[in-house]
Design a protein around this motif. Sequence first.
Motif, PDB file in Angstrom:
ATOM      1  N   ASP A   6       0.816  -1.216   0.000  1.00 61.24           N
ATOM      2  CA  ASP A   6       0.000   0.000   0.000  1.00 61.24           C
ATOM      3  C   ASP A   6       0.852   1.268   0.000  1.00 61.24           C
ATOM      4  OD1 ASP A   6       0.993  -0.249   2.556  1.00 61.24           O
ATOM      5  OD2 ASP A   6      -0.899   0.238   3.554  1.00 61.24           O
ATOM      6  N   ARG A   7       2.136   1.126  -0.336  1.00 64.09           N
ATOM      7  CA  ARG A   7       3.041   2.280  -0.326  1.00 64.09           C
ATOM      8  C   ARG A   7       3.516   2.617  -1.748  1.00 64.09           C
ATOM      9  NH1 ARG A   7       7.388   0.430   3.898  1.00 64.09           N
ATOM     10  NH2 ARG A   7       7.093  -1.484   2.725  1.00 64.09           N
ATOM     11  N   ILE A   8       3.904   3.882  -1.924  1.00 64.73           N
ATOM     12  CA  ILE A   8       4.361   4.422  -3.200  1.00 64.73           C
ATOM     13  C   ILE A   8       5.800   4.908  -3.052  1.00 64.73           C
ATOM     14  CG2 ILE A   8       3.982   6.286  -4.901  1.00 64.73           C
ATOM     15  CD1 ILE A   8       1.822   4.102  -4.847  1.00 64.73           C
ATOM     16  N   LEU A   9       6.612   4.658  -4.071  1.00 70.85           N
ATOM     17  CA  LEU A   9       8.011   5.083  -4.082  1.00 70.85           C
ATOM     18  C   LEU A   9       8.122   6.542  -4.530  1.00 70.85           C
ATOM     19  CD1 LEU A   9      10.990   4.022  -3.833  1.00 70.85           C
ATOM     20  CD2 LEU A   9      10.905   3.755  -6.316  1.00 70.85           C
ATOM     21  N   LEU A  10       8.741   7.360  -3.689  1.00 72.95           N
ATOM     22  CA  LEU A  10       9.005   8.762  -4.030  1.00 72.95           C
ATOM     23  C   LEU A  10      10.495   9.053  -3.902  1.00 72.95           C
ATOM     24  CD1 LEU A  10       6.112  10.688  -2.198  1.00 72.95           C
ATOM     25  CD2 LEU A  10       6.243  10.037  -4.619  1.00 72.95           C
ATOM     26  N   CYS A  11      10.952  10.022  -4.686  1.00 73.25           N
ATOM     27  CA  CYS A  11      12.352  10.452  -4.674  1.00 73.25           C
ATOM     28  C   CYS A  11      12.406  11.921  -4.256  1.00 73.25           C
ATOM     29  CB  CYS A  11      12.961  10.340  -6.078  1.00 73.25           C
ATOM     30  SG  CYS A  11      12.891   8.704  -6.803  1.00 73.25           S
ATOM     31  N   ARG A  12      13.356  12.253  -3.400  1.00 74.93           N
ATOM     32  CA  ARG A  12      13.579  13.658  -3.021  1.00 74.93           C
ATOM     33  C   ARG A  12      14.660  14.219  -3.931  1.00 74.93           C
ATOM     34  NH1 ARG A  12      16.218  15.370   1.918  1.00 74.93           N
ATOM     35  NH2 ARG A  12      16.017  17.605   1.906  1.00 74.93           N
ATOM     36  N   ARG A  13      14.336  15.248  -4.675  1.00 80.19           N
ATOM     37  CA  ARG A  13      15.184  15.768  -5.750  1.00 80.19           C
ATOM     38  C   ARG A  13      16.498  16.370  -5.250  1.00 80.19           C
ATOM     39  NH1 ARG A  13      13.228  16.393 -10.756  1.00 80.19           N
ATOM     40  NH2 ARG A  13      14.335  18.338 -11.106  1.00 80.19           N
ATOM     41  N   SER A  53      18.830  12.141  -6.899  1.00 77.97           N
ATOM     42  CA  SER A  53      17.966  12.048  -5.720  1.00 77.97           C
ATOM     43  C   SER A  53      18.771  12.166  -4.433  1.00 77.97           C
ATOM     44  CB  SER A  53      17.213  10.711  -5.717  1.00 77.97           C
ATOM     45  OG  SER A  53      16.395  10.586  -6.857  1.00 77.97           O
ATOM     46  N   LEU A  54      18.209  12.903  -3.469  1.00 77.46           N
ATOM     47  CA  LEU A  54      18.820  13.009  -2.145  1.00 77.46           C
ATOM     48  C   LEU A  54      18.468  11.792  -1.299  1.00 77.46           C
ATOM     49  CD1 LEU A  54      17.953  16.746  -1.393  1.00 77.46           C
ATOM     50  CD2 LEU A  54      20.216  15.807  -1.939  1.00 77.46           C
ATOM     51  N   GLU A  55      17.222  11.360  -1.434  1.00 72.88           N
ATOM     52  CA  GLU A  55      16.764  10.159  -0.735  1.00 72.88           C
ATOM     53  C   GLU A  55      15.585   9.572  -1.488  1.00 72.88           C
ATOM     54  OE1 GLU A  55      14.581  10.673   3.168  1.00 72.88           O
ATOM     55  OE2 GLU A  55      15.111  12.776   2.832  1.00 72.88           O
ATOM     56  N   VAL A  56      15.312   8.311  -1.190  1.00 73.56           N
ATOM     57  CA  VAL A  56      14.212   7.582  -1.813  1.00 73.56           C
ATOM     58  C   VAL A  56      13.490   6.849  -0.695  1.00 73.56           C
ATOM     59  CG1 VAL A  56      13.595   5.826  -3.511  1.00 73.56           C
ATOM     60  CG2 VAL A  56      15.573   7.270  -3.909  1.00 73.56           C
ATOM     61  N   ALA A  57      12.155   6.886  -0.704  1.00 73.99           N
ATOM     62  CA  ALA A  57      11.403   6.245   0.372  1.00 73.99           C
ATOM     63  C   ALA A  57      10.040   5.790  -0.115  1.00 73.99           C
ATOM     64  CB  ALA A  57      11.236   7.216   1.546  1.00 73.99           C
ATOM     65  N   LEU A  58       9.480   4.836   0.619  1.00 70.28           N
ATOM     66  CA  LEU A  58       8.110   4.375   0.378  1.00 70.28           C
ATOM     67  C   LEU A  58       7.175   5.123   1.318  1.00 70.28           C
ATOM     68  CD1 LEU A  58       8.761   0.544   0.092  1.00 70.28           C
ATOM     69  CD2 LEU A  58       8.001   2.068  -1.746  1.00 70.28           C
ATOM     70  N   PHE A  59       6.020   5.563   0.783  1.00 73.39           N
ATOM     71  CA  PHE A  59       5.060   6.326   1.563  1.00 73.39           C
ATOM     72  C   PHE A  59       3.675   5.718   1.455  1.00 73.39           C
ATOM     73  CE2 PHE A  59       8.333   9.429   0.661  1.00 73.39           C
ATOM     74  CZ  PHE A  59       8.391  10.200   1.819  1.00 73.39           C
ATOM     75  N   GLU A  60       2.995   5.616   2.606  1.00 71.87           N
ATOM     76  CA  GLU A  60       1.568   5.336   2.599  1.00 71.87           C
ATOM     77  C   GLU A  60       0.863   6.651   2.289  1.00 71.87           C
ATOM     78  OE1 GLU A  60       0.461   3.600   6.321  1.00 71.87           O
ATOM     79  OE2 GLU A  60       1.648   1.786   5.954  1.00 71.87           O
ATOM     80  N   ALA A  89      -1.314   8.421   3.829  1.00 72.73           N
ATOM     81  CA  ALA A  89      -1.384   9.368   4.950  1.00 72.73           C
ATOM     82  C   ALA A  89      -0.060  10.074   5.205  1.00 72.73           C
ATOM     83  CB  ALA A  89      -1.834   8.631   6.213  1.00 72.73           C
ATOM     84  N   ASP A  90       1.031   9.496   4.727  1.00 73.85           N
ATOM     85  CA  ASP A  90       2.357  10.067   4.996  1.00 73.85           C
ATOM     86  C   ASP A  90       2.956  10.826   3.817  1.00 73.85           C
ATOM     87  OD1 ASP A  90       2.314   8.951   7.573  1.00 73.85           O
ATOM     88  OD2 ASP A  90       2.985   7.021   6.763  1.00 73.85           O
ATOM     89  N   ILE A  91       2.227  10.915   2.711  1.00 77.85           N
ATOM     90  CA  ILE A  91       2.743  11.649   1.541  1.00 77.85           C
ATOM     91  C   ILE A  91       2.999  13.097   1.965  1.00 77.85           C
ATOM     92  CG2 ILE A  91       2.182  12.530  -0.780  1.00 77.85           C
ATOM     93  CD1 ILE A  91       2.520   9.592  -0.972  1.00 77.85           C
ATOM     94  N   PRO A  92       4.183  13.636   1.678  1.00 72.21           N
ATOM     95  CA  PRO A  92       4.473  15.039   2.024  1.00 72.21           C
ATOM     96  C   PRO A  92       3.858  16.004   0.995  1.00 72.21           C
ATOM     97  CG  PRO A  92       6.397  14.014   1.034  1.00 72.21           C
ATOM     98  CD  PRO A  92       5.354  12.944   1.138  1.00 72.21           C
ATOM     99  N   TRP A  93       2.531  16.127   1.020  1.00 67.57           N
ATOM    100  CA  TRP A  93       1.800  16.874  -0.005  1.00 67.57           C
ATOM    101  C   TRP A  93       2.315  18.299  -0.192  1.00 67.57           C
ATOM    102  CZ3 TRP A  93      -0.771  14.138  -3.318  1.00 67.57           C
ATOM    103  CH2 TRP A  93      -1.333  12.924  -2.934  1.00 67.57           C
ATOM    104  N   ASP A  94       2.710  18.963   0.856  1.00 67.13           N
ATOM    105  CA  ASP A  94       3.196  20.341   0.739  1.00 67.13           C
ATOM    106  C   ASP A  94       4.595  20.413   0.125  1.00 67.13           C
ATOM    107  OD1 ASP A  94       0.851  21.334   1.800  1.00 67.13           O
ATOM    108  OD2 ASP A  94       1.647  21.472   3.841  1.00 67.13           O
TER     109      ASP A  94
END
Length: 180
Positions: A49-56, A130-137, A139-144
Motif C-alpha cells: 500500500d506504499r508508493i516510491l518517491l524520490c527527493r530531488r 535524488s537526495l533520498e528515496v522512500a516508500l510512503f503510505e 497518509a504520509d505523503i508530504p503533499w506540501d
Amino acid sequence: MKFCSSCGAAVDLRIPPGDALPRHVCDNCGTIHYQNPKLVVGALAEWGDRILLCRRAIEPCYGKWTLPAGFMENNETTAQGAVRETLEEACARIELGEMFTLIDVPHISQVHIVYRARLLDLDFRPGEESLEVALFEEADIPWDDIAFRTIALSLRHFFEDRRSGKWSFHTGSIGPAPKT
C-alpha cells in the motif's frame, strides 16, 4: 534560435510555405527547425500500500519529492523511458503496468506521462539526481513538498482510484500556477 544546427548560418523566424506556424528557417541550406514539446515519463511504483518517491537533488524543485521521472531520450519508447528513469533516480527495478496519467503542460511545452508499476524488490537507493528515496503510505505523503503539480495530480488520482476500487486512465491539462 539564432543559428542553423545543420550548417551554422543565421536563421529567420517566419512561416515556411505549406505551414501555418512560424518556424526558424535557414536561408543558406533550407532546413526548417521544428521545436516540439518535450516528453516527461515516469512511474508510480507500488509496494503493497506504499508508493516510491524520490527527493530531488537537482533543480528545479531541489529538496522536493516526486515520482521517479524525467525527460524521454531519443530511440526509446515512453515505457522504456519510465523504467530507465526509475532505475536512474531510485536504483529501483520495476515491472511496468499500464499508462496511468497523460497530462499536457502547454505553458512549458511538455507532456507528462506516468505509468503504474510494481517494485520487484526493496533493493532501492538514491540515484545521482535524488537526495533520498522512500516508500510512503497515502497518509504520509508530504503533499506540501511535492515538486510538480502533475505529480500531485497523478498521486491524487491514484489514491482516489484505489479507494473506489476502479482503475482509470487519466488525462488532463495543467496551466501556469496561479499568481499570488
